[in-house]
Each structure stands twice: as C-alpha cells, then as structure tokens.
Design a protein around this motif. Sequence first.
Motif, short mmCIF file in Angstrom:
data_model
loop_
_atom_site.label_atom_id
_atom_site.label_comp_id
_atom_site.label_asym_id
_atom_site.label_seq_id
_atom_site.Cartn_x
_atom_site.Cartn_y
_atom_site.Cartn_z
N GLY A 176 26.28 68.24 -3.47
CA GLY A 176 26.49 68.82 -2.15
C GLY A 176 26.67 67.76 -1.09
N GLU A 177 27.32 68.16 0.00
CA GLU A 177 27.63 67.20 1.06
C GLU A 177 26.38 66.69 1.76
N GLU A 178 25.27 67.44 1.70
CA GLU A 178 24.03 66.98 2.32
C GLU A 178 23.45 65.78 1.59
N MET A 179 23.80 65.63 0.32
CA MET A 179 23.34 64.48 -0.46
C MET A 179 24.36 63.36 -0.48
N LEU A 180 25.63 63.71 -0.55
CA LEU A 180 26.70 62.71 -0.61
C LEU A 180 27.04 62.27 0.81
N VAL A 181 26.13 61.51 1.40
CA VAL A 181 26.23 61.18 2.82
C VAL A 181 27.10 59.96 3.10
N SER A 182 27.56 59.30 2.05
CA SER A 182 28.43 58.14 2.21
C SER A 182 29.38 58.09 1.01
N ASP A 183 30.57 57.54 1.22
CA ASP A 183 31.54 57.42 0.13
C ASP A 183 31.06 56.48 -0.97
N CYS A 184 30.04 55.68 -0.66
CA CYS A 184 29.54 54.70 -1.63
C CYS A 184 28.19 55.10 -2.24
N PHE A 185 27.62 56.21 -1.79
CA PHE A 185 26.24 56.57 -2.13
C PHE A 185 26.20 57.56 -3.29
N ILE A 186 25.41 57.23 -4.31
CA ILE A 186 25.23 58.08 -5.49
C ILE A 186 23.79 58.57 -5.47
N PRO A 187 23.53 59.80 -5.04
CA PRO A 187 22.15 60.25 -4.79
C PRO A 187 21.32 60.36 -6.07
N GLN A 188 20.02 60.09 -5.91
CA GLN A 188 19.07 60.33 -6.98
C GLN A 188 18.01 61.34 -6.57
N ILE A 189 17.34 61.05 -5.45
CA ILE A 189 16.18 61.86 -5.10
C ILE A 189 16.07 62.08 -3.59
N ALA A 190 15.33 63.14 -3.24
CA ALA A 190 14.87 63.34 -1.87
C ALA A 190 13.37 63.06 -1.87
N TYR A 191 12.93 62.26 -0.92
CA TYR A 191 11.52 61.89 -0.86
C TYR A 191 11.09 61.88 0.60
N SER A 192 9.87 61.51 0.84
CA SER A 192 9.44 61.43 2.23
C SER A 192 8.50 60.26 2.46
N TYR A 193 8.50 59.80 3.71
CA TYR A 193 7.47 58.90 4.21
C TYR A 193 6.41 59.79 4.86
N THR A 194 5.18 59.57 4.50
CA THR A 194 4.12 60.34 5.12
C THR A 194 2.84 59.51 5.12
N PHE A 195 1.76 60.12 5.58
CA PHE A 195 0.48 59.41 5.68
C PHE A 195 -0.51 59.91 4.64
N GLY A 196 -1.26 58.97 4.11
CA GLY A 196 -2.46 59.29 3.37
C GLY A 196 -3.65 58.87 4.21
N TYR A 197 -4.79 59.55 4.01
CA TYR A 197 -5.98 59.15 4.75
C TYR A 197 -7.22 59.29 3.86
N ARG A 198 -8.18 58.44 4.11
CA ARG A 198 -9.46 58.52 3.39
C ARG A 198 -10.18 59.80 3.80
N ASN A 199 -10.72 60.52 2.82
CA ASN A 199 -11.44 61.75 3.15
C ASN A 199 -12.96 61.57 3.15
N ASP A 200 -13.40 60.31 3.17
CA ASP A 200 -14.84 60.03 3.10
C ASP A 200 -15.29 59.08 4.21
#
Length: 374
Positions: free
Chosen positions: A128-152
Amino acid sequence: MNITRLLTASTALVATATIAGAEAHSEMADEMTIVSWGGAYQQSQLKAYVEPYQEMHPEVTITWDESSAEAVAKLRAQNEAGNVTWDLVDATAADAMRLCDEGLAMEIDPDEDLAPAPDGTPASEDFGEEMLVSDCFIPQIAYSYTFGYRNDVAEWDGKQPESVCDVFDTETFPGQRSLEKRPHNNLEWALICDGVPYEEVYDVLETEEGQDRAFAKLDTIKDETIWWSSGADTPQLLADGEVVFGSTYNGRLFSLIVEQDQPVNMMWDTQSYDLDGWIIPEGLDEASLARVKDFLYFATDTQRLADQAKYISYGPARKSSAPLVGEHAELGIDMAPHMPTNPENSEGAFVQNYEWWADYRDDLDAKFQAWLAQ
C-alpha cells in the motif's frame, strides 16, 4: 497520513505465502553485508528470514553491521570515497527518503522486485501507498517509539504515569529520564506537552519560534536526562534502576518486560509511529545486486514478514502477513496485545511526518547537538 489505513496495513493478521523465486540470474555474489540495528530486532530478522535463506543457499555468507542509526552519514562517506561496502541497509522511512533524494539508494519497482501476495495481489497493493513512502524504500515493519517506566519507584508514593507529559513532571515523578540523543520524537513530544495539538505540531516546528518552544520544554528535564544513542541503552538503564522513565523502540521494551520480566511498564500514550525497511545502496556490482534482489524477494514475502512478528512486537508491513501472526515463536504468548498497532494501544498514537523529517533532519540535528552542548 491516514492513521486508520496505516494500522490496517501494518496489523491486519493472513495466509500462506508462496515463496516464488526471484528472476533467475546467471551469477550471484556469495557474500552480503547487511546493515541493521542490533538487539532484539536484528535477532528477529535473523530468525525470520536470514537463517531460512541461508539454509536454502548454504553458499552465502552474511556479515552484519549494526550501523543503521548512522546509515545516512556513513553512506554519504562511502559514496564520497568511492567505496560502498554495504549491500543492504535497514533504515527508517525518513532516512530512506533522504538517501533516495541524494541518489545514494536505488529506486525499486515493487511489482517487479518483490513477491506478490499469496492470492496474487501485486506487492504494490499488498504493501500500500502508506508503506511505500519512497521510490527507494522496501517496507518491513511498523513500530513505535514510546516510554517505559519503572513500576516500583518508592518516591512516587504509589502513583503510576498515565501520559507522556508525565515525563516532564519531575515533581510528581522524580528521577532520571533517558531520551534519544537526536531531535525527532523529542521535539514533537515537547510541543505536545506544551499544549500544541497533534495536527499542528509540524506547522509549529517548522518555525524558529516553534523550535525554540520545543527546546525550552526540553530544558525543563535536561538536567535529569541521560541521552542514549543505542536502542539497547534505555532497557539496560531501566533494568539497572538508573532511570525511572526511558524512551526507546516498543520492541526493546517488549523484550525487557515480557522476556526478561523486569519491573517495567509500557506507556503507550502518544507513542510515535514509524516505519522501517530496506534500501539498496547505489553502485553495487551486478553480482552483488543480483544476490541482494534474490534475498529481498524472499525476505519480504508474506510468510517471512509474518514470521518476523513472531519474534518481536512490530506489525508486518504487508496486509497479507498480519493474519499469519499469532503466538510468539518461543514464549507461546499471543502477540496481538503487544503490537503498537493493536487498537487498545494505538489510541492517542502520533504518526511521524517522514517527509518533513527528510527535509529538516540535517538542520535540526545540528541545532539539537548545539543545544545539548550548552
């Protein structure tokens, strides 16, 4: 970018893949140098398609280089020296755009270079065009940057963070933080936590005043922040109790929380979506290029991308891959609740503007490093 379409493209979980071979080549190199990120992500690549490919082609030797975070700078240097030593590079969408714009990455034809879906759907439609964002880009995955925090954390008096903006609340949630030592995500989170609506973030960040506003917000936690360069840094800092909050890739936190059973929670609020995939450096000799294309045809087919998601909590880039993802290959747990694109996790997600970062990254990198040095 349409978030719903991105979620559908990267999570929809399907079917059985055909491993149709790539176009036959009279000669292929028997060595490849693959550039990736190290850690749990590189291990997922190894298990899902590198080892299976080498079982099919035992004559092929693969060398890993864990330099993806520096891919743009290093490919520029290799190109200037006339000595490109990499065969295949894992890169973020924005970095792929920059490399493509500078002529350092090859353009690809998805329907010629990549396998169709098992039902015959062309690769261009399956990604899909949402993944093929560049003529040179071969998509593998969607991921995210997020936060982890200590729960103690005793000093938090039983309170638990609920919002990314709690990272900026050092009174309620005291302790060291860890943030990536580059501008993207940090500047967006800073503006969002300074009251800028999601849809206005890049318009504001495009101005000098908006950039100053973002840095001013980061100033409020600068003295309590450890700056990381490697994806392994935040998980280790959290595990050691050296930080109470830390940003990193959601897959790294999955490994820390689920596989290592550390007292850490994932904070999905305002997770920042990104895409990751391959680029082929310009200038490969014919035999090396033939081998790379043969590998990519296999490694990015429906089954292989589904297999990768069994080792790490990243959504496969093909729509046809998603239904094939079920349990973790080793732990036997359902992977769906751990995906950034899971509906319960994706509420409030923020989608990076890859084109914007491709245009502004070099300037903001320099400005960010100057700010760090102050």
